[in-house]
Design a protein around this motif. Structure first.
Motif, short mmCIF file in Angstrom:
data_model
loop_
_atom_site.label_atom_id
_atom_site.label_comp_id
_atom_site.label_asym_id
_atom_site.label_seq_id
_atom_site.Cartn_x
_atom_site.Cartn_y
_atom_site.Cartn_z
N GLN A 185 -17.21 -70.94 -86.75
CA GLN A 185 -17.16 -72.21 -87.46
C GLN A 185 -17.55 -71.94 -88.85
N GLU A 206 -23.00 -88.60 -93.94
CA GLU A 206 -23.80 -88.87 -92.69
C GLU A 206 -22.79 -89.48 -91.54
N GLN A 209 -20.43 -86.82 -90.12
CA GLN A 209 -21.12 -85.71 -89.29
C GLN A 209 -21.44 -86.49 -87.91
N LYS A 210 -21.83 -87.84 -87.84
CA LYS A 210 -22.17 -88.33 -86.72
C LYS A 210 -20.92 -88.32 -85.87
N TYR A 211 -19.69 -88.74 -86.49
CA TYR A 211 -18.45 -88.75 -85.65
C TYR A 211 -18.03 -87.39 -85.35
N MET A 212 -18.18 -86.65 -86.12
CA MET A 212 -17.89 -85.16 -85.59
C MET A 212 -18.93 -84.74 -84.17
N GLU A 213 -20.05 -85.18 -84.43
CA GLU A 213 -20.85 -84.64 -83.09
C GLU A 213 -20.57 -85.52 -81.95
N ARG A 214 -19.68 -86.65 -82.23
CA ARG A 214 -19.44 -87.47 -80.93
C ARG A 214 -17.92 -87.17 -80.68
N GLU A 218 -12.39 -84.34 -86.13
CA GLU A 218 -12.63 -83.02 -85.53
C GLU A 218 -11.70 -82.29 -86.75
#
Length: 333
Positions: A185, A206, A209-214, A218
């Motif tokens: 990555q 912020e 990054q939160k939505y990427m973790e969930r 993508e």
């Protein structure tokens, strides 16, 4: 031949503050317009009087009307936009500007309004709203990627899709990835940086990054798309001129139910190895007439970066042969 008499037109403003915003700092916008049109413009209180040949006077009147609309919509006016508007009204395209100026896509993380700034951008935004697959083809600086991301975020907020997928080919990665530090990555992130930048500007780092973790957002190299079916997603393929024929076919067949896809690229900026044909150029040839697929072509008139970028693009187009970008949706404001 009888010489036509000049006409006099009156343009009222709400107040002096509105008029000052339209005329620009030290009347810079006013001076630019007077240099380009054979009219005389006088200020009288919170109004202007335009005197000159009928055709040009009405063109200038419409120009000030559009500039006033921009001020009313809290849209900043810069010299590049004034020059663009002058060119549009001079070519008779002024009747299309009203909808462009008032069209609203969304807001950035910092509250700035996102809206099309050129007629080409308006055609592009409308095409994305009306079609499931849109190709945006044209030079750098025309807002192809940024507007696509903005439309993806709007679709997500409106619950039209459940996730956003952003991808681009890491064309220079190849074998050199093995010599770069970090995990996979970290090695491919530099190629995806423009996509991250657009997302951060619109949603904030912020939130992204939160939505990427969930898994809601993508951002990945094109190779990661193989073998997947993407339902209820807004998918953006950036820098598509650097896809091979096989990669483009692979990407286009990832679309699932309830999905929308936007493909962006500049056919004059291909970085493919010698002997490899661009998947974007091939798709343009074979998909042009399929219902539900729309091709929108940008020109140097749609560049919203520094005004010199337009001149640079035009100079290269005049001196270097390239793949040619023609089609029924070409926008020449």
């Amino acid at each position: 031949m009888i010489e036509k008499q000049p006409i006099h037109l009156h343009i009222p403003f709400t107040d002096n503050e509105e008029m000052a915003a339209v005329l620009g700092r030290l009347d810079k916008n006013l001076k630019m317009i007077e240099e380009e049109f054979p009219v005389e413009i006088l200020s009288r209180g919170a109004s202007l009087q335009i005197s000159g040949p009928q055709e040009e006077a009405y063109q200038v009147e419409s120009l000030f009307r559009y500039l006033t609309e921009m001020v009313k919509n809290n849209t900043a006016i810069n010299p590049g936009q004034v020059r663009y508007l002058m060119e549009v009204v001079r070519k008779g395209g002024g009747d299309q500007l009203g909808d462009m100026i008032t069209q609203f896509i969304g807001t950035t993380f910092r509250g700035k309004k996102i809206k099309p700034k050129t007629l080409g951008q308006k055609v592009y935004v409308d095409a994305i709203q009306e079609n499931d697959l849109v190709f945006g083809i044209g030079p750098a600086g025309t807002g192809k990627t940024y507007l696509a991301v903005a439309m993806a975020v709007t679709a997500f907020k409106n619950k039209e899709v459940n996730r956003i997928v952003l991808t681009r080919p890491a064309i220079e990665a190849g074998e050199s990835l093995g010599f770069l530090p970090g995990d996979l990555q970290e090695k491919v992130d530099p190629y995806l940086r423009p996509l991250y930048d657009s997302m951060y500007d619109i949603m904030g780092m912020e939130t992204v990054q939160k939505y990427m973790e969930r898994g809601i957002i993508e951002v990945a190299p094109l190779a990661y798309m193989r073998g997947r079916t993407l339902d209820d997603a807004f998918i953006i393929l950036d820098e598509a001129q650097n896809t091979t024929l096989e990669q483009m076919k692979m990407f286009l067949t990832r679309m699932g139910f309830g999905s929308k896809a936007v493909v962006t690229g500049d056919l004059t900026q291909k970085d493919l190895p010698s002997g490899k044909h661009s998947g974007l150029e091939h798709a343009r040839r074979i998909l042009q007439k399929i219902d539900g697929i729309r091709f929108v072509y940008f020109t140097e008139h749609d560049v919203v970066r520094h005004e010199l970028v337009q001149k640079i693009i035009r100079a290269y187009e005049d001196t270097e042969p390239h793949g040619g970008e023609s089609g029924s949706d070409i926008v020449h404001p």
